[in-house]
Scaffold this motif. Structure first.
Motif, PDB file in Angstrom:
ATOM      1  N   LYS A   4      41.739  48.370  10.693  1.00 18.03           N
ATOM      2  CA  LYS A   4      42.858  49.397  10.858  1.00 18.03           C
ATOM      3  C   LYS A   4      42.390  50.584  11.728  1.00 18.03           C
ATOM      4  N   GLY A   5      43.100  51.030  12.814  1.00 22.63           N
ATOM      5  CA  GLY A   5      42.748  52.244  13.326  1.00 22.63           C
ATOM      6  C   GLY A   5      41.966  52.066  14.839  1.00 22.63           C
ATOM      7  N   LYS A   6      41.231  53.019  15.095  1.00 24.75           N
ATOM      8  CA  LYS A   6      40.702  52.999  16.588  1.00 24.75           C
ATOM      9  C   LYS A   6      39.249  52.505  16.593  1.00 24.75           C
ATOM     10  N   TYR A   7      38.969  51.397  17.427  1.00 25.62           N
ATOM     11  CA  TYR A   7      37.847  50.874  17.478  1.00 25.62           C
ATOM     12  C   TYR A   7      37.316  50.796  19.101  1.00 25.62           C
ATOM     13  N   VAL A   8      36.166  50.531  19.182  1.00 26.41           N
ATOM     14  CA  VAL A   8      35.357  50.081  20.416  1.00 26.41           C
ATOM     15  C   VAL A   8      34.720  49.001  20.477  1.00 26.41           C
ATOM     16  N   LEU A   9      34.261  48.299  21.662  1.00 27.56           N
ATOM     17  CA  LEU A   9      33.564  47.387  22.024  1.00 27.56           C
ATOM     18  C   LEU A   9      32.263  48.017  22.463  1.00 27.56           C
ATOM     19  N   TYR A  10      31.364  48.014  21.702  1.00 31.17           N
ATOM     20  CA  TYR A  10      29.863  48.562  22.224  1.00 31.17           C
ATOM     21  C   TYR A  10      28.734  47.782  22.241  1.00 31.17           C
ATOM     22  N   ASN A  11      28.009  47.550  23.517  1.00 36.34           N
ATOM     23  CA  ASN A  11      26.843  46.332  23.186  1.00 36.34           C
ATOM     24  C   ASN A  11      27.188  45.048  22.358  1.00 36.34           C
ATOM     25  N   GLY A  12      28.554  44.587  22.504  1.00 36.67           N
ATOM     26  CA  GLY A  12      29.043  43.566  21.991  1.00 36.67           C
ATOM     27  C   GLY A  12      29.399  43.565  20.624  1.00 36.67           C
ATOM     28  N   GLU A  13      29.555  44.852  20.163  1.00 40.27           N
ATOM     29  CA  GLU A  13      29.829  45.057  18.588  1.00 40.27           C
ATOM     30  C   GLU A  13      30.977  45.983  18.395  1.00 40.27           C
ATOM     31  N   GLU A  14      31.777  45.527  17.317  1.00 42.49           N
ATOM     32  CA  GLU A  14      32.868  46.568  17.197  1.00 42.49           C
ATOM     33  C   GLU A  14      32.598  47.512  16.416  1.00 42.49           C
TER      34      GLU A  14
END
Length: 128
Positions: A4-14
């Motif tokens: 729940k909340g704000k996420y990013v996808l960075y280098n294939g990982e959350e």
């Protein structure tokens, strides 16, 4: 794991994120995985690791909303305690019907065991 909340996808990982600074073109990623120390994260607090990266390196920004289906109705939800999940509604009739407790003037809540609900997410793009 409940998201729940704000996420990013960075280098294939959350990762969760904080401190988005579009003026500096940077964002701070947050992890609870000790192995991320090997990926350039720094220890921030016990079991909390952070890393500041360029927004240009982010594959995707998104927001996760947590919902559940309980007795045929949908509710926004939050982490509960001791094997439960917290449901909320502002609908007084539904609250009365399903035995929710009034927690504020127009807010009703109820802790429900995980096994009594179907959990689902709604994901929306996070715009800078």
């Amino acid at each position: 794991m409940i998201r729940k909340g704000k996420y990013v996808l960075y280098n294939g990982e959350e990762y969760k994120f904080t401190n988005l600074n579009s003026h500096l073109n940077s964002i701070e990623l947050v992890s609870n995985k000790p192995n991320d120390l090997n990926k350039g994260f720094n220890l921030y607090a016990e079991n909390v690791f952070v890393k500041t990266v360029s927004l240009n390196d982010i594959e995707k920004l998104f927001y996760v909303y947590l919902y559940v289906r309980y007795k045929g109705k949908e509710f926004p939800a939050s982490d509960g305690k001791d094997g439960t999940i917290l449901l909320d509604t502002s609908d007084a009739e539904i609250a009365k019907e399903l035995d929710f407790e009034q927690t504020d003037k127009y807010q009703y809540s109820k802790y429900v065991p995980f096994q009594e609900v179907d959990i689902f997410e709604k994901i929306e793009p996070y715009n800078i």
